[in-house]
Design a protein around this motif. Structure first.
Motif, PDB file in Angstrom:
ATOM      1  N   LEU A   1      -4.628   3.195  -4.889  1.00  0.00           N
ATOM      2  CA  LEU A   1      -5.380   2.661  -3.748  1.00  0.00           C
ATOM      3  C   LEU A   1      -6.805   3.214  -3.699  1.00  0.00           C
ATOM      4  CD1 LEU A   1      -2.599   2.656  -1.008  1.00  0.00           C
ATOM      5  CD2 LEU A   1      -3.600   0.678  -2.178  1.00  0.00           C
ATOM      6  N   SER A   2      -7.003   4.413  -4.201  1.00  0.00           N
ATOM      7  CA  SER A   2      -8.368   4.945  -4.232  1.00  0.00           C
ATOM      8  C   SER A   2      -9.237   4.178  -5.228  1.00  0.00           C
ATOM      9  CB  SER A   2      -8.356   6.435  -4.593  1.00  0.00           C
ATOM     10  OG  SER A   2      -7.963   6.635  -5.941  1.00  0.00           O
ATOM     11  N   ARG A   3      -8.598   3.638  -6.295  1.00  0.00           N
ATOM     12  CA  ARG A   3      -9.334   2.859  -7.296  1.00  0.00           C
ATOM     13  C   ARG A   3      -9.449   1.389  -6.914  1.00  0.00           C
ATOM     14  NH1 ARG A   3      -5.713   5.578 -10.723  1.00  0.00           N
ATOM     15  NH2 ARG A   3      -4.649   3.592 -11.105  1.00  0.00           N
ATOM     16  N   HIS A   4      -8.535   0.938  -6.046  1.00  0.00           N
ATOM     17  CA  HIS A   4      -8.490  -0.488  -5.690  1.00  0.00           C
ATOM     18  C   HIS A   4      -8.435  -0.635  -4.171  1.00  0.00           C
ATOM     19  CE1 HIS A   4      -6.666  -0.201  -9.778  1.00  0.00           C
ATOM     20  NE2 HIS A   4      -7.501  -1.203 -10.002  1.00  0.00           N
ATOM     21  N   ALA A   5      -9.543  -0.341  -3.541  1.00  0.00           N
ATOM     22  CA  ALA A   5      -9.616  -0.402  -2.074  1.00  0.00           C
ATOM     23  C   ALA A   5      -9.501  -1.823  -1.552  1.00  0.00           C
ATOM     24  CB  ALA A   5     -10.916   0.232  -1.590  1.00  0.00           C
TER      25      ALA A   5
ATOM     26  N   LEU B   1       8.183  11.184  -5.761  1.00  0.00           N
ATOM     27  CA  LEU B   1       7.180  11.449  -6.792  1.00  0.00           C
ATOM     28  C   LEU B   1       6.116  10.346  -6.868  1.00  0.00           C
ATOM     29  CD1 LEU B   1       9.525  12.668  -9.686  1.00  0.00           C
ATOM     30  CD2 LEU B   1       8.212  14.081  -8.078  1.00  0.00           C
ATOM     31  N   GLY B   2       6.331   9.272  -6.143  1.00  0.00           N
ATOM     32  CA  GLY B   2       5.402   8.154  -6.197  1.00  0.00           C
ATOM     33  C   GLY B   2       4.137   8.326  -5.378  1.00  0.00           C
ATOM     34  N   MET B   3       4.089   9.345  -4.524  1.00  0.00           N
ATOM     35  CA  MET B   3       2.928   9.481  -3.634  1.00  0.00           C
ATOM     36  C   MET B   3       1.604   9.610  -4.383  1.00  0.00           C
ATOM     37  SD  MET B   3       2.282  12.083  -0.446  1.00  0.00           S
ATOM     38  CE  MET B   3       3.688  11.424   0.458  1.00  0.00           C
ATOM     39  N   PRO B   4       1.475  10.505  -5.358  1.00  0.00           N
ATOM     40  CA  PRO B   4       0.173  10.595  -6.039  1.00  0.00           C
ATOM     41  C   PRO B   4      -0.183   9.330  -6.821  1.00  0.00           C
ATOM     42  CG  PRO B   4       1.815  11.977  -7.135  1.00  0.00           C
ATOM     43  CD  PRO B   4       2.414  11.542  -5.830  1.00  0.00           C
ATOM     44  N   LEU B   5       0.829   8.619  -7.305  1.00  0.00           N
ATOM     45  CA  LEU B   5       0.567   7.376  -8.029  1.00  0.00           C
ATOM     46  C   LEU B   5       0.001   6.311  -7.097  1.00  0.00           C
ATOM     47  CD1 LEU B   5       3.831   7.233 -10.185  1.00  0.00           C
ATOM     48  CD2 LEU B   5       1.563   8.012 -10.897  1.00  0.00           C
ATOM     49  N   MET B   6       0.595   6.202  -5.902  1.00  0.00           N
ATOM     50  CA  MET B   6       0.117   5.203  -4.954  1.00  0.00           C
ATOM     51  C   MET B   6      -1.265   5.553  -4.415  1.00  0.00           C
ATOM     52  SD  MET B   6       0.530   2.359  -3.350  1.00  0.00           S
ATOM     53  CE  MET B   6       2.263   1.878  -3.310  1.00  0.00           C
TER      54      MET B   6
ATOM     55  N   GLU C   1       5.709   4.181   4.044  1.00  0.00           N
ATOM     56  CA  GLU C   1       4.914   4.745   5.145  1.00  0.00           C
ATOM     57  C   GLU C   1       4.266   6.053   4.725  1.00  0.00           C
ATOM     58  OE1 GLU C   1       5.244   6.304   9.776  1.00  0.00           O
ATOM     59  OE2 GLU C   1       6.949   5.252   8.871  1.00  0.00           O
ATOM     60  N   ASN C   2       5.036   6.921   4.065  1.00  0.00           N
ATOM     61  CA  ASN C   2       4.479   8.199   3.613  1.00  0.00           C
ATOM     62  C   ASN C   2       3.346   7.986   2.620  1.00  0.00           C
ATOM     63  OD1 ASN C   2       6.372   9.624   5.141  1.00  0.00           O
ATOM     64  ND2 ASN C   2       7.856   9.668   3.463  1.00  0.00           N
ATOM     65  N   PHE C   3       3.537   7.030   1.694  1.00  0.00           N
ATOM     66  CA  PHE C   3       2.506   6.761   0.689  1.00  0.00           C
ATOM     67  C   PHE C   3       1.217   6.266   1.348  1.00  0.00           C
ATOM     68  CE2 PHE C   3       5.966   5.566  -2.643  1.00  0.00           C
ATOM     69  CZ  PHE C   3       6.332   6.906  -2.734  1.00  0.00           C
ATOM     70  N   LEU C   4       1.350   5.324   2.268  1.00  0.00           N
ATOM     71  CA  LEU C   4       0.164   4.734   2.888  1.00  0.00           C
ATOM     72  C   LEU C   4      -0.556   5.734   3.787  1.00  0.00           C
ATOM     73  CD1 LEU C   4       1.527   1.164   3.686  1.00  0.00           C
ATOM     74  CD2 LEU C   4       0.010   1.845   1.829  1.00  0.00           C
ATOM     75  N   ARG C   5       0.196   6.514   4.521  1.00  0.00           N
ATOM     76  CA  ARG C   5      -0.427   7.549   5.355  1.00  0.00           C
ATOM     77  C   ARG C   5      -1.228   8.525   4.489  1.00  0.00           C
ATOM     78  NH1 ARG C   5       1.171   8.494  10.647  1.00  0.00           N
ATOM     79  NH2 ARG C   5       2.912   7.227  11.435  1.00  0.00           N
ATOM     80  N   ALA C   6      -0.630   8.927   3.357  1.00  0.00           N
ATOM     81  CA  ALA C   6      -1.316   9.872   2.465  1.00  0.00           C
ATOM     82  C   ALA C   6      -2.605   9.278   1.910  1.00  0.00           C
ATOM     83  CB  ALA C   6      -0.385  10.278   1.328  1.00  0.00           C
ATOM     84  N   ALA C   7      -2.627   7.952   1.755  1.00  0.00           N
ATOM     85  CA  ALA C   7      -3.822   7.274   1.234  1.00  0.00           C
ATOM     86  C   ALA C   7      -4.810   6.906   2.333  1.00  0.00           C
ATOM     87  CB  ALA C   7      -3.398   6.017   0.477  1.00  0.00           C
ATOM     88  N   GLY C   8      -4.494   7.276   3.573  1.00  0.00           N
ATOM     89  CA  GLY C   8      -5.387   6.971   4.686  1.00  0.00           C
ATOM     90  C   GLY C   8      -5.333   5.534   5.148  1.00  0.00           C
ATOM     91  N   ILE C   9      -4.230   4.851   4.850  1.00  0.00           N
ATOM     92  CA  ILE C   9      -4.060   3.449   5.246  1.00  0.00           C
ATOM     93  C   ILE C   9      -3.233   3.378   6.514  1.00  0.00           C
ATOM     94  CG2 ILE C   9      -3.224   1.183   4.524  1.00  0.00           C
ATOM     95  CD1 ILE C   9      -5.507   2.258   2.817  1.00  0.00           C
TER      96      ILE C   9
END
Length: 332
Positions: free
Chosen positions: A222-226, A213-218, A243-251
């Motif tokens: 990161l979108s607000r704090h690039a 459930l943490g994916m949208p939070l991360m 890894e899943n969180f960062l990939r979803a954020a384009g990192i």
């Protein structure tokens, strides 16, 4: 020395004690024969971290000959208290608790268990006041000092990576929880003392139970704090999702320094791919194995409580290939 050889040596020693010194009429070749133990693994059924704890406890019971029943609390302190009451009602020989609810919440219950002849010991998160009171009667602790482990992980991260005063860091943790939250506070204090700008997010009860459930939070953070340079997570299962969180954020790999706790197959793979840089290793297998040994030795032979620091080591890109196969087997 390999872990299997160490544990085999412990089992052989305990078996020899039973055969050579049959105290109180116990003549079994296994010290824990006939003992009934209940063990709260802390997390959910199948959770990455608490499954390793469970595997350690299972192996100890195989080695020592005791019976064991596992309880699952979804990392909820209230559920841990409920499970303790459930375990106590069955009048087992021993109960292993995790200290997340804190000394105050457990005090009356553990006193009642002790008065009923039930041996109690702790794992993963310490109960310092209760251990001080009951250590001479066999109440021990296998785990890490939470404040120290948070401080050490933050200090090691700062030592290894070129972070500087003014850099933005995110700490995702559990500082609201007694005892358990000291690890998060150790992280925050160490980073702030180094001059980093630290943002903090509390891990909710829902996220504690289900880290996916943490994916949208991360991604939202990161979108607000690039400009984020460092992410530290005080949660084993959540670290495994990095890894899943960062990939979803384009990192991509190694774009942000990341550190967390508890090796798992997911975190091992993420480290090999460059999405996790540093893992504090609390060795949860031992946090399962050693409390069972504690209960057997205290119940059968009157040994006092042992305080064993199972942490202090780090998993890095230099040693991940050696321990990753053990993570897949649920040993590390």
């Amino acid at each position: 020395m390999k872990l299997s050889k160490i544990l085999a040596g412990v089992a052989l020693t305990l078996g020899t004690l039973s055969a050579t010194y049959p105290l109180a009429g116990y003549c079994s070749t296994k010290s824990g024969s006939g003992m009934d133990i209940w063990f709260d693994t802390g997390g959910p059924v199948g959770g990455a971290y608490n499954t390793i704890v469970q595997n350690g406890a299972k192996q100890a019971c195989v080695d020592l000959g005791c019976d064991i029943r596992f309880l699952y609390s979804n990392w909820s302190p209230q559920k841990m208290i409920e499970n303790f009451n459930r375990a106590m009602s069955s009048s087992p020989d021993g109960i292993v608790v995790m200290g997340h609810p804190g000394d105050d919440a457990f005090e009356k219950l553990i006193r009642e268990a002790r008065d009923s002849g039930i041996q109690v010991t702790s794992s993963d998160t310490e109960l310092p006041r209760l251990m001080s009171e009951y250590q001479s009667e066999g109440f021990g602790y296998a785990g890490t000092d939470n404040r120290t482990r948070g401080t050490m992980l933050a200090s090691e991260t700062l030592r290894r990576y070129p972070l500087k005063a003014g850099d933005r860091a995110l700490v995702w943790g559990l500082k609201s929880k007694p005892n358990r939250g000291l690890s998060t506070l150790g992280m925050i204090d160490t980073l702030e003392e180094a001059g980093l700008e630290v943002d903090y997010m509390e891990i909710s009860a829902e996220l504690d139970k289900d880290p996916t459930l943490g994916m949208p939070l991360m991604t939202a953070y990161l979108s607000r704090h690039a400009d984020t340079k460092l992410i530290m997570i005080d949660h084993g299962a959540l670290t495994g999702q990095l890894e899943n969180f960062l990939r979803a954020a384009g990192i991509g790999p190694n774009q942000i320094v990341t550190a967390g706790f508890s090796l798992s197959p997911a975190s091992a793979t993420a480290m090999q791919r460059g999405y996790i840089n540093l893992i504090g290793d609390g060795q949860p297998f031992l946090q399962g194995y050693l409390p069972v040994v504690q209960l057997v030795m205290s119940k059968r032979y009157g040994f006092s409580g042992l305080q064993v620091d199972t942490g202090g080591g780090f998993i890095t890109k230099e040693n991940i290939d050696m321990v990753a196969p053990l993570a897949k087997k649920g040993l590390r």
